[in-house]
Design a protein around this motif. Structure first.
Motif, PDB file in Angstrom:
ATOM      1  N   ASP A   1       8.611   8.972  11.892  1.00  0.00           N
ATOM      2  CA  ASP A   1       8.197   9.570  10.624  1.00  0.00           C
ATOM      3  C   ASP A   1       7.237   8.598   9.959  1.00  0.00           C
ATOM      4  O   ASP A   1       7.492   7.396   9.924  1.00  0.00           O
ATOM      5  CB  ASP A   1       9.404   9.817   9.717  1.00  0.00           C
ATOM      6  N   SER A   2       6.121   9.125   9.427  1.00  0.00           N
ATOM      7  CA  SER A   2       5.109   8.240   8.857  1.00  0.00           C
ATOM      8  C   SER A   2       4.825   8.567   7.401  1.00  0.00           C
ATOM      9  O   SER A   2       4.986   9.703   6.960  1.00  0.00           O
ATOM     10  CB  SER A   2       3.808   8.342   9.653  1.00  0.00           C
ATOM     11  N   GLY A   3       4.393   7.542   6.690  1.00  0.00           N
ATOM     12  CA  GLY A   3       3.899   7.673   5.327  1.00  0.00           C
ATOM     13  C   GLY A   3       2.643   6.828   5.220  1.00  0.00           C
ATOM     14  O   GLY A   3       2.670   5.623   5.460  1.00  0.00           O
ATOM     15  N   SER A   4       1.548   7.464   4.910  1.00  0.00           N
ATOM     16  CA  SER A   4       0.260   6.761   4.851  1.00  0.00           C
ATOM     17  C   SER A   4       0.210   5.809   3.664  1.00  0.00           C
ATOM     18  O   SER A   4       1.052   5.875   2.766  1.00  0.00           O
ATOM     19  CB  SER A   4      -0.887   7.771   4.708  1.00  0.00           C
TER      20      SER A   4
ATOM     21  N   SER B   1       0.805  -1.230   0.000  1.00  0.00           N
ATOM     22  CA  SER B   1       0.000   0.000   0.000  1.00  0.00           C
ATOM     23  C   SER B   1       0.833   1.271   0.000  1.00  0.00           C
ATOM     24  O   SER B   1       0.303   2.360  -0.219  1.00  0.00           O
ATOM     25  CB  SER B   1      -0.915   0.024   1.224  1.00  0.00           C
ATOM     26  N   GLY B   2       2.133   1.158   0.267  1.00  0.00           N
ATOM     27  CA  GLY B   2       2.992   2.333   0.359  1.00  0.00           C
ATOM     28  C   GLY B   2       3.149   2.841   1.782  1.00  0.00           C
ATOM     29  O   GLY B   2       3.970   3.704   2.049  1.00  0.00           O
ATOM     30  N   GLU B   3       2.379   2.296   2.713  1.00  0.00           N
ATOM     31  CA  GLU B   3       2.440   2.724   4.112  1.00  0.00           C
ATOM     32  C   GLU B   3       3.806   2.366   4.700  1.00  0.00           C
ATOM     33  O   GLU B   3       4.294   1.257   4.519  1.00  0.00           O
ATOM     34  CB  GLU B   3       1.330   2.027   4.894  1.00  0.00           C
ATOM     35  N   ASN B   4       4.429   3.339   5.389  1.00  0.00           N
ATOM     36  CA  ASN B   4       5.730   3.077   5.999  1.00  0.00           C
ATOM     37  C   ASN B   4       5.984   4.000   7.189  1.00  0.00           C
ATOM     38  O   ASN B   4       5.372   5.062   7.305  1.00  0.00           O
ATOM     39  CB  ASN B   4       6.853   3.206   4.975  1.00  0.00           C
TER      40      ASN B   4
END
Length: 183
Positions: free
Chosen positions: A165-168, A147-150
């Motif tokens: 640090d987040s990436g949805s 999904s790209g979430e990281n």
């Protein structure tokens, strides 16, 4: 750690410049129409996330990670209310945000980061680690779903801080929505 933040700032600045060329800043933020996921997954399709839902998911995960830090060491938790959008691909974006946890003097941050790594080792995320340029332990968690979430968990730039640090997950903005600025 400084190299990671410097690289992230450079990527962010480049993305913002490119986003500025992509559309009119006069656009307003609205929820995208409900779309369906690709049918190659072999399971029922589900509606794609809106940017608001993707942001909420990333922020909830930031707090879930922060909750793993021993309570007796936490001085404060500062979750940024706004973030930015970065491109996942030609048609999708992800919301990028962060949370900073200040811990008590003498807290062994590398040990806490390793404990967080162990917690997520066999779950929904692929987990990898490295030592940053300053020798601090850093963990990156990437959703196995694609999904790209990281998330990146590491010692912060200031003393006694842990950064998350987040990436949805990736999502599609509605046509005409300008991806620049704060979200």
């Amino acid at each position: 750690m400084r190299a990671r933040h410097g690289a992230m700032a450079l990527l962010l600045a480049g993305a913002m410049v490119l986003a500025g060329c992509a559309g009119s800043p006069g656009g307003t933020h609205i929820e995208p129409p409900v779309t369906t996921a690709t049918k190659t997954q072999g399971e029922p399709t589900k509606a794609e996330l809106t940017w608001q839902e993707a942001k909420a998911k990333a922020q909830a995960m930031e707090l879930e990670i922060a909750a793993l830090i021993p309570k007796g060491t936490v001085v404060s938790i500062d979750q940024k209310k706004k973030g930015v959008l970065l491109s996942c691909n030609k048609t999708q974006h992800k919301w990028k945000g962060s949370t900073t946890i200040t811990v008590a003097d003498g807290t062994k941050i590398n040990s806490i980061v390793k404990d967080i790594e162990a917690h997520y080792q066999s779950g929904l995320f692929g987990v990898r680690n490295r030592l940053d340029i300053g020798g601090s332990y850093e963990v990156q968690m990437i959703a196995r779903s694609g999904s790209g979430e990281n998330y990146i968990v590491a010692e912060g730039l200031a003393p006694n801080q842990i950064d998350i640090d987040s990436g949805s997950p990736c999502f599609t903005l509605p046509e005409g929505i300008y991806p620049g600025g704060d979200f």
